[in-house]
Each structure stands twice: as structure tokens, then as C-alpha cells.
Design a protein around this motif. Structure first.
Motif, short mmCIF file in Angstrom:
data_model
loop_
_atom_site.label_atom_id
_atom_site.label_comp_id
_atom_site.label_asym_id
_atom_site.label_seq_id
_atom_site.Cartn_x
_atom_site.Cartn_y
_atom_site.Cartn_z
N LEU A 321 0.82 -1.20 0.00
CA LEU A 321 0.00 0.00 0.00
C LEU A 321 0.86 1.25 0.00
CD1 LEU A 321 -2.74 -1.00 2.61
CD2 LEU A 321 -2.82 -1.18 0.11
N THR A 322 0.37 2.31 -0.62
CA THR A 322 1.04 3.60 -0.59
C THR A 322 0.04 4.66 -0.17
OG1 THR A 322 0.51 4.17 -2.90
CG2 THR A 322 2.52 2.90 -2.53
N THR A 323 0.52 5.62 0.58
CA THR A 323 -0.29 6.77 0.98
C THR A 323 0.65 7.83 1.51
OG1 THR A 323 -2.29 7.43 2.20
CG2 THR A 323 -0.68 6.09 3.39
N GLU A 324 0.11 8.96 1.84
CA GLU A 324 0.88 10.03 2.46
C GLU A 324 -0.02 10.76 3.44
OE1 GLU A 324 0.59 13.36 -1.02
OE2 GLU A 324 1.73 11.53 -1.42
N THR A 325 0.57 11.29 4.48
CA THR A 325 -0.24 11.92 5.51
C THR A 325 0.61 12.88 6.33
OG1 THR A 325 -1.74 11.48 7.36
CG2 THR A 325 0.24 10.13 7.25
N GLU A 326 -0.08 13.76 7.05
CA GLU A 326 0.59 14.66 7.98
C GLU A 326 0.49 14.10 9.39
OE1 GLU A 326 -0.39 18.75 7.88
OE2 GLU A 326 -0.24 18.94 5.72
N LEU A 327 1.52 14.32 10.18
CA LEU A 327 1.54 13.92 11.58
C LEU A 327 2.45 14.88 12.33
CD1 LEU A 327 0.65 11.73 13.67
CD2 LEU A 327 2.83 10.58 13.19
N ASP A 328 1.90 15.49 13.36
CA ASP A 328 2.67 16.44 14.18
C ASP A 328 3.30 17.55 13.34
OD1 ASP A 328 2.01 14.86 16.34
OD2 ASP A 328 3.90 13.74 16.31
N GLY A 329 2.56 17.99 12.32
CA GLY A 329 3.05 19.09 11.50
C GLY A 329 4.08 18.71 10.46
N GLU A 330 4.37 17.40 10.29
CA GLU A 330 5.32 16.94 9.28
C GLU A 330 4.61 16.03 8.29
OE1 GLU A 330 9.71 16.59 10.89
OE2 GLU A 330 8.39 15.31 12.08
N MET A 331 5.20 15.90 7.09
CA MET A 331 4.63 15.07 6.05
C MET A 331 5.37 13.73 6.00
SD MET A 331 2.38 14.72 3.61
CE MET A 331 1.82 16.39 3.21
N PHE A 332 4.58 12.64 5.87
CA PHE A 332 5.15 11.31 5.79
C PHE A 332 4.54 10.58 4.59
CE2 PHE A 332 5.48 12.64 10.15
CZ PHE A 332 6.75 12.21 10.53
N ALA A 333 5.32 9.69 4.00
CA ALA A 333 4.85 8.91 2.86
C ALA A 333 5.18 7.45 3.09
CB ALA A 333 5.51 9.40 1.56
N LEU A 334 4.28 6.57 2.69
CA LEU A 334 4.48 5.13 2.82
C LEU A 334 4.72 4.55 1.44
CD1 LEU A 334 4.25 2.46 4.57
CD2 LEU A 334 1.87 2.39 3.79
N ALA A 335 5.78 3.76 1.29
CA ALA A 335 6.07 3.08 0.03
C ALA A 335 6.91 1.86 0.33
CB ALA A 335 6.81 4.00 -0.94
N GLY A 336 6.56 0.73 -0.31
CA GLY A 336 7.33 -0.49 -0.11
C GLY A 336 7.34 -0.96 1.33
N GLY A 337 6.30 -0.63 2.09
CA GLY A 337 6.23 -1.05 3.48
C GLY A 337 7.01 -0.18 4.43
N ARG A 338 7.56 0.91 3.95
CA ARG A 338 8.39 1.77 4.80
C ARG A 338 7.84 3.18 4.82
NH1 ARG A 338 14.37 0.30 6.02
NH2 ARG A 338 14.33 1.23 8.07
#
Length: 554
Positions: A321-338
Motif C-alpha cells: 500500500l502507498t499513501t501520504e499523511t501529515e503527523l505532528d506538522g510533518e509530512m510522511f509517505a508510505l512506500a514499499g512497506g516503509r
């Protein structure tokens, strides 16, 4: 001599934390025969070699093949400690007995970037982090500068780097999570290892890389023990369970899998005997999510090729699965399980590029009706607005022989409009690429097969036939995306779609053409008229009102 070196995080407090062997491996400690100047132990494992291949069962009853005998392999890991930090130096398959969750994810990359000279790069591995993952490994035949490599800074994660160095201890390095270091002959002894590790730790902690290789901070993988991962996974699960509310999740084959023309999934873990082979599809996964308690872990996907041969062991759904989201004012992205943390500087740079190269298209565009496909929509809009439907005027470019779609709609103001529904990032990536390819062919006036006419000349001729008295200027590339959501279109675009758009817009602007972004509103379909045979007050079923299945709409 080459050594493979790993660094453990500060969370590793004892040597018992360092190892996590497979179930079929038994770790044995080695007795010391001589003292060293630093604290170090050796763990090794005898492990049975791999079984016969799956396909052997098909031919063994009929053919005498020398399959060989099963034996054992020896792998080992030195576990030195310098101060309060543990290292591992692995031999054979020794890396597989380490506790991967405690390894520093960018140790090798950072050490290499801090150690090699700017003109001594020999290889670079990159991956795009998005729904469409592209993995590249670039190697040059002699130490070179970064100009010798193709790198889309901000769109690609630099996962590995290699180069030569004039350091006293080593003369070549390559690294990602681990570090491969070619040690000079005079230091190729175990008793000198403490000196080497002390140097490597100082290189890891240095910030010298920011002078030349600052881009490696654009996307940084989170260590597997990071406490933010659990919170991010909770967001991922909620999005997967409620895709209508969170459409920013998609499926992508992990990038470390072998390239195959066709992938299938081999699903296990849904029931006791479930085993299905299907093409990877998010809709199928959503249909299975209520059959298991923990879908991200219990739905497991393995890849097999078109002939049914297994390419990989089943892995948890989360890694696909891939997605992206904000957390604690920072941006994170998921790719390849990481999970990756996106550098704030990178985000600001993307927004500046969008401000510089992309403007909002303010002219009204006819709404698209729910269930309306691209062809009928373009026909209807062309008729209403008096524009040219360019789907009826495709040509072949002589340089490639490919049929090129100049655009979907051509306006009197020479707006080349490309139409797509919001869809997933793959669809948007294709849309943005169409615009930049068309802009390049227009600028070069690439020769067409038919009529031996240039690309720009062909567009100008169609325009002049429809609007003979209009003064033509430079074309404008318009990306028109339909969506039912109410927010401004630029805000709706996920991070990596914005990065993709900024990169293509920069390319188009280099040709002197402006880029515009248009939002096409989506409205209910017009009900069909009732027939005489209908019961009073009851409408005919309007299939166009049904939500389209994935891949049906443009």
C-alpha cells in the motif's frame, strides 16, 4: 578486502537485542582465541541450504536430473561495541540473523556521502516514492560528478550511493542501510577493526554531506523502532477500511521485487486454506477486509509470474500500500512497506515551483456528469463550447512511430486541454506526462508521418480552419481534472502528484509555454425520460448514476 558494516540504534542496549534469527537457524557463540583492544563477540549459524525448486516436482518423476545434495552454509556476524553503540560486521548471509528493526536505516548512505569526494561518485540507486514506483541503478565507468547521473531531486529517494575515497582507512565505499567498505591492505586485519568503526561512526555523525549531497535528506526512512510508525499505521488502517472517505491510498508492487511483465497475487491468510491467484487490485482487497481481524497483517500477498512460478514469499498487505499523511506538522509517505519523512525544505520548494510555473484556469469548463466517459464528455464539450475535439485528429510522429494525442480539446485561444478524472496517481502521472510530451513536440515542430507535416504546423492548420481570423500566440497547456470534491484542485493533489506536476510544469515552461490547472466539477447525470410502459411516478433506471468501477472512467 571488503567488509559489510551495520550500525544499531541507541535503543540496542545489550547483545541480546541485536539478533533475530529465522526459525530454522540456531545461533552459536564463538569462543575467543585471542584478545582484542575493543569489545567484540562473534555469532555464527549453520543453516540448511534451500530446498529443491518448486518446478522440480513436475519433471522429477520422468527425468533423471543431478539435483545435488542438500548441505549446510555458515554465516556469521561480528558484534563489536564502541562506547554505547553496537555494530555488526556480517559474512555470508549473516545480515539475515540481525534484528532489522534496530538497524539505522541510512547508516551506509550517510557515511558514503560524507566520505567520497563530489567528483568521485561511481554509482547511485534511486526510487520514486509514490503509487508508481520506478527503481533505477546507475553506474558510470569512472569516478564522476553528479552531472553524470540522472536525478529528479524531490521526486526520487536516493537509496544508495557509491564512490571512491582517498581516506587512509578505505579507498571505496557503497552504502544504503548497510555499508560496503573496501579497506586498504594495511587495515585488513580484525585487530584494526575498532579503529575503522570509530572512523565510520564519526563519518555518520558528520554533516559534511550537505554541501554536495543534501538531497539525501529529502526523503528519509524512519527507523523501524520509531514510535511514530504505530501512529502512522493507525492512519493507514483507517484509510484502508474507509476508502470513500480517504481516497489517497493505492496499491503498488514493492520496488525491490524482480521486474516481470505481469504480476499476480498469491493470497494466504484469509481463512485456513484460502489461496487465490488474481491480478493485484485494490477493489479485491477492500472486498476481503472484513474477513480478517487485522487486514494489514493477515492479508498476505506473494508474487508469482505469468507462468505461476513464485517470485516472492507472501508479505503483509501493508507492504503493497502507498499513501501520504501529515503527523505532528510533518509530512510522511508510505512506500514499499516503509514510512518516509518528507523534508520540510523539499515541501517548500515544491510549493514555490507550483507558484512559479502553474496558474489557475479561470475560464468556465462544462461539468462532467457522473458515469460519463471521456469520449462522450469531450464530444459534448466540444459541441457546446465550439472547440475542436482532438481525439479525432491524432497523428503519428515520424521519430517514434507512435500515435500522439496532441490534447483532448483545442480552444480558440490555443489552449491545449488534457482531460482526466482525478483517479489515482498513475492516472495523474500519465496526464502530466502527456502535456510535457506534447509541449516538446510542439516546440520542436516534430515531423508527422501523415502528410509529412510538422506537429506545430498541424495544430496551427486545424486552428486556422476553425478560427481563420484569430491571431495565434503561444499555446497554453491546460490540465483539466474532474472531481466531486469541493476543495481547490491543487490542495486535493497528493504530495507526489504535486511534485510530478511541478517537474513537468518546469519542463513545459522551459519551452516558453504556460501551464494551467483546471478543475472540472462533477454533477449528477440527467435522468432518462420515462416510457409509456412505465408505471406512474417510477423513473427508468439510470445506469450512468452508478459509481463507475475503477478503470472505467478516463
Amino acid at each position: 578486502m571488503e567488509l559489510s558494516v551495520h550500525l544499531f540504534s541507541e535503543h540496542a542496549s545489550t547483545r541480546d537485542d541485536l539478533l533475530d534469527p529465522p526459525d530454522d537457524a540456531t545461533i552459536r557463540p564463538a569462543n575467543k582465541l585471542a584478545d582484542l583492544d575493543f569489545d567484540c563477540e562473534l555469532a555464527y549459524v549453520h543453516r540448511r541450504s534451500s530446498d529443491l525448486p518448486e518446478w522440480s516436482r513436475y519433471v522429477r518423476p520422468y527425468f533423471d536430473v543431478m539435483w545435488g545434495t542438500r548441505g549446510t552454509t555458515v554465516s556469521a556476524a561480528l558484534l563489536p561495541r564502541l562506547g554505547d553503540r553496537f555494530f555488526a560486521v556480517t559474512f555470508g548471509h549473516g545480515r539475515h540473523i540481525l534484528n532489522n528493526s534496530l538497524l539505522v536505516p541510512d547508516f551506509g548512505l550517510r557515511v558514503t556521502a560524507n566520505s567520497i569526494a563530489p567528483d568521485a561518485v561511481t554509482a547511485m540507486g534511486t526510487s520514486t516514492v509514490g503509487t508508481v514506483s520506478r527503481r533505477t541503478n546507475q553506474i558510470v565507468n569512472m569516478p564522476s560528478t553528479l552531472d553524470a547521473f540522472r536525478l529528479d531531486i524531490g521526486d526520487e529517494w536516493v537509496r544508495s550511493l557509491a564512490g571512491s575515497t582517498d581516506e587512509e582507512l578505505a579507498h571505496a565505499m557503497s552504502g544504503s542501510q548497510s555499508l560496503r567498505v573496501r579497506v586498504r591492505d594495511e587495515h585488513a586485519e580484525l585487530k584494526r577493526l575498532g579503529e575503522l568503526l570509530d572512523y565510520l561512526l564519526r563519518q555518520y555523525e558528520s554533516t559534511r554531506y550537505q554541501n554536495t549531497f543534501r538531497f539525501i535528506d529529502a526523503l528519509r526512512p524512519l527507523p523501524l523502532h520509531d514510535d511514530r510508525i504505530e501512529r502512522l499505521d493507525t492512519i493507514l488502517l483507517n484509510r484502508f477500511l474507509d476508502p470513500a472517505k480517504h481516497p489517497t491510498i493505492a496499491v503498488a508492487v514493492p520496488e525491490d521485487r524482480p521486474p516481470e511483465p505481469t504480476f499476480f497475487r498469491l493470497t494466504k491468510g484469509i481463512g485456513h486454506k484460502a489461496r487465490e491467484r488474481e491480478e493485484i487490485d485494490l477493489a479485491w482487497l477492500h472486498a476481503q477486509k472484513h474477513r480478517v481481524h487485522r487486514p494489514l497483517e493477515q492479508i498476505r500477498i506473494g508474487l508469482v509470474d505469468a507462468e505461476g512460478d513464485r517470485v516472492s514469499a507472501p508479505r503483509p498487505l501493508r507492504e503493497y500500500l502507498t499513501t501520504e499523511t501529515e503527523l505532528d506538522g510533518e509530512m510522511f509517505a508510505l512506500a514499499g512497506g516503509r514510512w518516509f519523512r518528507v523534508d520540510a525544505t523539499t515541501l517548500a520548494k515544491v510549493e514555490r515551483q507550483l507558484d512559479d510555473y502553474v496558474v489557475e484556469y479561470n475560464d468556465p469548463i462544462e461539468p462532467r456528469r457522473i458515469g460519463e466517459h471521456e469520449g462522450p464528455y469531450n464530444d459534448r464539450v466540444a459541441e457546446i463550447a465550439g472547440w475542436i475535439n482532438m481525439e479525432h485528429h491524432q497523428k503519428q510522429v515520424s521519430a517514434t512511430g507512435a500515435t500522439v494525442e496532441m490534447c483532448d480539446l483545442l480552444t480558440e485561444d490555443l489552449h491545449l486541454i488534457f482531460v482526466k478524472s482525478f483517479g489515482d496517481s498513475t492516472r495523474r502521472s500519465h496526464l502530466f506526462s502527456q502535456g510535457s510530451v506534447s509541449a516538446r513536440l510542439f516546440a520542436e515542430n516534430a515531423e508527422l508521418y501523415r502528410e509529412n507535416e510538422g506537429y506545430r504546423d498541424f495544430v496551427y492548420r486545424l486552428h486556422a480552419e476553425r478560427w481563420p481570423y484569430t491571431v495565434r500566440g503561444n499555446p497554453k497547456i491546460v490540465y483539466a481534472i474532474s472531481t466531486e470534491r469541493k476543495q481547490p484542485l491543487r490542495e486535493l493533489l497528493p504530495l507526489f502528484s504535486r511534485i510530478n506536476l511541478a517537474n513537468h510544469a518546469r519542463t513545459i515552461s522551459a519551452f516558453g509555454y504556460q501551464v494551467k490547472l483546471a478543475k472540472i466539477p462533477v454533477v449528477p447525470a440527467i435522468p432518462k425520460a420515462r416510457t409509456a410502459g412505465q408505471r406512474g411516478g417510477r423513473r427508468l433506471r439510470d445506469d450512468s448514476r452508478a459509481r463507475p468501477q475503477q478503470g472505467q472512467l478516463f
